[in-house]
Write a protein that holds these residues in place. Structure first.
Motif, PDB file in Angstrom:
ATOM      1  N   VAL A 167      10.001   0.613   2.420  1.00  0.00           N
ATOM      2  CA  VAL A 167       9.015   1.448   3.106  1.00  0.00           C
ATOM      3  C   VAL A 167       7.980   0.559   3.777  1.00  0.00           C
ATOM      4  CG1 VAL A 167       7.207   3.187   2.837  1.00  0.00           C
ATOM      5  CG2 VAL A 167       9.331   3.388   1.535  1.00  0.00           C
ATOM      6  N   ILE A 197       4.341   0.761   6.108  1.00  0.00           N
ATOM      7  CA  ILE A 197       3.258   1.703   6.390  1.00  0.00           C
ATOM      8  C   ILE A 197       2.115   0.963   7.078  1.00  0.00           C
ATOM      9  CG2 ILE A 197       2.340   1.387   4.047  1.00  0.00           C
ATOM     10  CD1 ILE A 197       1.308   4.274   4.213  1.00  0.00           C
ATOM     11  N   SER A 231       0.343   9.176   1.330  1.00  0.00           N
ATOM     12  CA  SER A 231       1.377   9.069   2.367  1.00  0.00           C
ATOM     13  C   SER A 231       2.555   8.242   1.871  1.00  0.00           C
ATOM     14  CB  SER A 231       0.792   8.441   3.638  1.00  0.00           C
ATOM     15  OG  SER A 231      -0.229   9.255   4.176  1.00  0.00           O
ATOM     16  N   TYR A 232       2.251   7.148   1.173  1.00  0.00           N
ATOM     17  CA  TYR A 232       3.335   6.318   0.656  1.00  0.00           C
ATOM     18  C   TYR A 232       4.137   7.062  -0.419  1.00  0.00           C
ATOM     19  CZ  TYR A 232       5.718   2.902  -2.204  1.00  0.00           C
ATOM     20  OH  TYR A 232       6.659   2.248  -2.926  1.00  0.00           O
ATOM     21  N   CYS A 263       4.483   6.039   8.233  1.00  0.00           N
ATOM     22  CA  CYS A 263       5.425   5.457   7.279  1.00  0.00           C
ATOM     23  C   CYS A 263       6.802   5.449   7.933  1.00  0.00           C
ATOM     24  CB  CYS A 263       5.460   6.255   5.986  1.00  0.00           C
ATOM     25  SG  CYS A 263       3.876   6.381   5.136  1.00  0.00           S
TER      26      CYS A 263
END
Length: 269
Positions: free
Chosen positions: A31, A33, A79-80, A184
């Motif tokens: 991921v 971001i 958000s993560y 993200c």
């Protein structure tokens, strides 16, 4: 030249960081971001409020800047966590013809580290478009999915122009949930191949039809057969004796044979 070398090294780095696999459960390694444009503007506004508050010694402005900054930091973690809760597995696409779209079906599966269901809109587009001799990314549309609904399948189309066996490129997934302050994204390789057959071309009809003139409009003619008596002709040596008209031979002494005919229509293609 430099861009190609840099792009090649970047793809090699992605292969090490996010190896190809039939299923992916997102984590900290897969991921990425960063703040969005709106997020950077939000940070600049917080800094301006802080400077105004310290310059004019206004505690309300300082409190507001601290409050907005805390919202920015909390949104970072939320958000993560929302994006990292995504887990997908791929199904092999069906074989297609050239210049038609292959559809990669992605199934949502349970994440081993998260029990919550991800929410918001998930955008997906192909990463290495030029590798398959396809239009550039700006010419392809981005597919959006609502990952919060009950639908467990996501279908991503890909238009293929050349025949052969193609290994599908990486798919880029993006999300700006919840406030659009952060973007993200991830680049996943599902290690899927699709076989593309040559494009079929239109050709003439190859079906043979035997029918009468009333049905298909074919022209009927008289042809030699074994059904109806047609005429008497002179006997030629070598013809079968069962066709000889013995009555005429006995009366006149001339050797003649019987000719028969039948109605046949032309073959219509």
């Amino acid at each position: 030249m430099f861009k190609k070398v840099l792009h090649k090294h970047w793809l090699a780095w992605l292969d090490k960081r996010i190896p190809p696999h039939s299923s992916h459960a997102l984590n900290m390694r897969s991921v990425f971001i960063l703040p969005s444009r709106f997020g950077w503007g939000f940070i600049v506004m917080c800094m301006c409020l802080f400077l105004l508050g310290t310059n004019y010694q206004n505690n309300l402005m300082l409190l507001l800047s601290y409050l907005l900054l805390s919202v920015m930091l909390l949104t970072l973690f939320y958000s993560y966590q929302n994006f990292a809760a995504i887990a997908l597995s791929a199904s092999s696409p069906k074989t297609v013809f050239a210049n038609t779209s292959a559809h990669l079906t992605l199934n949502r599966i349970k994440h081993s580290d998260y029990k919550t269901t991800p929410e918001g809109l998930l955008q997906a587009h192909w990463l290495e478009i030029n590798k398959l001799q396809l239009p550039r990314r700006k010419d392809t549309s981005t597919i959006s999915f609502d990952i919060g609904n009950r639908e467990q399948r996501l279908t991503v189309p890909l238009l293929l122009h050349t025949r052969g066996e193609h290994r599908l490129p990486r798919i880029t997934f993006k999300s700006a949930y919840p406030f659009g302050l952060y973007h993200c994204w991830t680049h996943l390789d599902f290690d899927v191949k699709v076989i593309v057959y040559p494009e079929p071309k239109a050709g003439p009809v190859c079906e043979v039809v035997h029918n009468t003139e009333d049905a298909v409009g074919g022209k009927e003619d008289d042809r030699q057969g074994n059904e109806d008596f047609f005429a008497l002709t002179d006997f030629i040596e070598g013809e079968p004796l069962n066709r000889v008209a013995w009555k005429q031979v006995a009366k006149t002494g001339n050797w003649v044979v019987k000719q028969f005919s039948e109605q046949k229509s032309d073959d219509v293609y």
